[in-house]
Write a protein that holds these residues in place. Structure first.
Motif, short mmCIF file in Angstrom:
data_model
loop_
_atom_site.label_atom_id
_atom_site.label_comp_id
_atom_site.label_asym_id
_atom_site.label_seq_id
_atom_site.Cartn_x
_atom_site.Cartn_y
_atom_site.Cartn_z
N SER A 96 -14.47 8.94 -13.76
CA SER A 96 -13.50 8.54 -13.55
C SER A 96 -12.32 9.20 -13.07
CB SER A 96 -13.02 7.52 -14.72
OG SER A 96 -11.80 7.71 -15.04
N ALA A 97 -12.10 10.46 -13.36
CA ALA A 97 -11.05 11.37 -12.76
C ALA A 97 -11.35 11.68 -11.47
CB ALA A 97 -11.03 12.61 -13.73
N LEU A 98 -12.71 11.98 -11.23
CA LEU A 98 -13.17 12.25 -9.74
C LEU A 98 -12.92 10.97 -8.90
CD1 LEU A 98 -14.59 14.42 -8.05
CD2 LEU A 98 -16.55 13.66 -8.79
N LEU A 103 -9.72 8.60 -4.19
CA LEU A 103 -8.91 7.48 -3.97
C LEU A 103 -7.64 8.13 -3.44
CD1 LEU A 103 -9.63 4.66 -6.22
CD2 LEU A 103 -10.39 4.94 -3.87
N ILE A 104 -6.89 9.08 -4.07
CA ILE A 104 -5.85 9.72 -3.91
C ILE A 104 -5.61 10.54 -2.57
CG2 ILE A 104 -3.99 11.58 -4.72
CD1 ILE A 104 -4.70 10.41 -7.69
N ILE A 105 -6.75 11.19 -2.51
CA ILE A 105 -7.07 12.10 -1.27
C ILE A 105 -7.25 11.36 -0.13
CG2 ILE A 105 -8.38 13.56 -0.16
CD1 ILE A 105 -8.74 15.12 -2.99
N ASN A 106 -7.89 10.09 -0.26
CA ASN A 106 -7.97 8.99 0.93
C ASN A 106 -6.72 8.39 1.50
OD1 ASN A 106 -9.64 7.79 2.78
ND2 ASN A 106 -10.19 6.06 1.23
N SER A 107 -6.14 8.18 0.37
CA SER A 107 -4.86 7.32 0.81
C SER A 107 -3.89 8.38 1.05
CB SER A 107 -4.00 6.92 -0.63
OG SER A 107 -4.84 5.92 -1.49
N LEU A 108 -3.83 9.44 0.94
CA LEU A 108 -3.08 10.83 1.45
C LEU A 108 -3.27 10.88 2.93
CD1 LEU A 108 -2.33 13.00 -1.64
CD2 LEU A 108 -0.55 11.43 -0.39
N ALA A 109 -4.67 11.00 3.24
CA ALA A 109 -5.28 11.05 4.45
C ALA A 109 -4.89 10.07 5.48
CB ALA A 109 -6.67 11.42 4.39
#
Length: 110
Positions: A96-98, A103-109
């Protein structure tokens, strides 16, 4: 003082003193003491000689080379370290942490 025994200690089925017989290998002495237990770390076994020096088992390409045994030698077979299994809850938490990090990295990208 003249020694005529070999002491076998550690993870063997029957730790004991065994009569020294010239030319017998470390494995034979361990066999005379009941053999290795299921918790024995065979690759880390070592001997302590009567004069206080010691020598460990060495390995090369999967082959083990055990030290020579002399009168008055003490053979030590250490215990394997206890391994802990990863629980299902820990695996779910890591997954779940991964997923959240992805998702966070995808949103920032974007």
């Amino acid at each position: 003082k003249q020694f005529n025994t070999v002491q076998v200690r550690g993870e063997v089925l029957n730790p004991s003193k065994v009569k020294y017989v010239p030319g017998i290998s470390l494995n034979k002495y361990v066999g005379n003491s009941g053999g290795f237990s299921t918790y024995a770390k065979k690759s880390k076994s070592y001997v302590i000689y009567a004069n206080g020096s010691s020598q460990r088992t060495t390995a090369l390409l999967g082959l083990r080379f055990y030290p020579k045994v002399f009168p008055g030698t003490e053979i030590i077979i250490p215990r394997k370290p206890e391994s802990t299994k990863t629980s299902v809850a820990e695996i779910v938490g890591l997954a779940s942490a991964l997923a959240s990090l992805t998702l966070i990295i995808n949103s920032l990208a974007q």
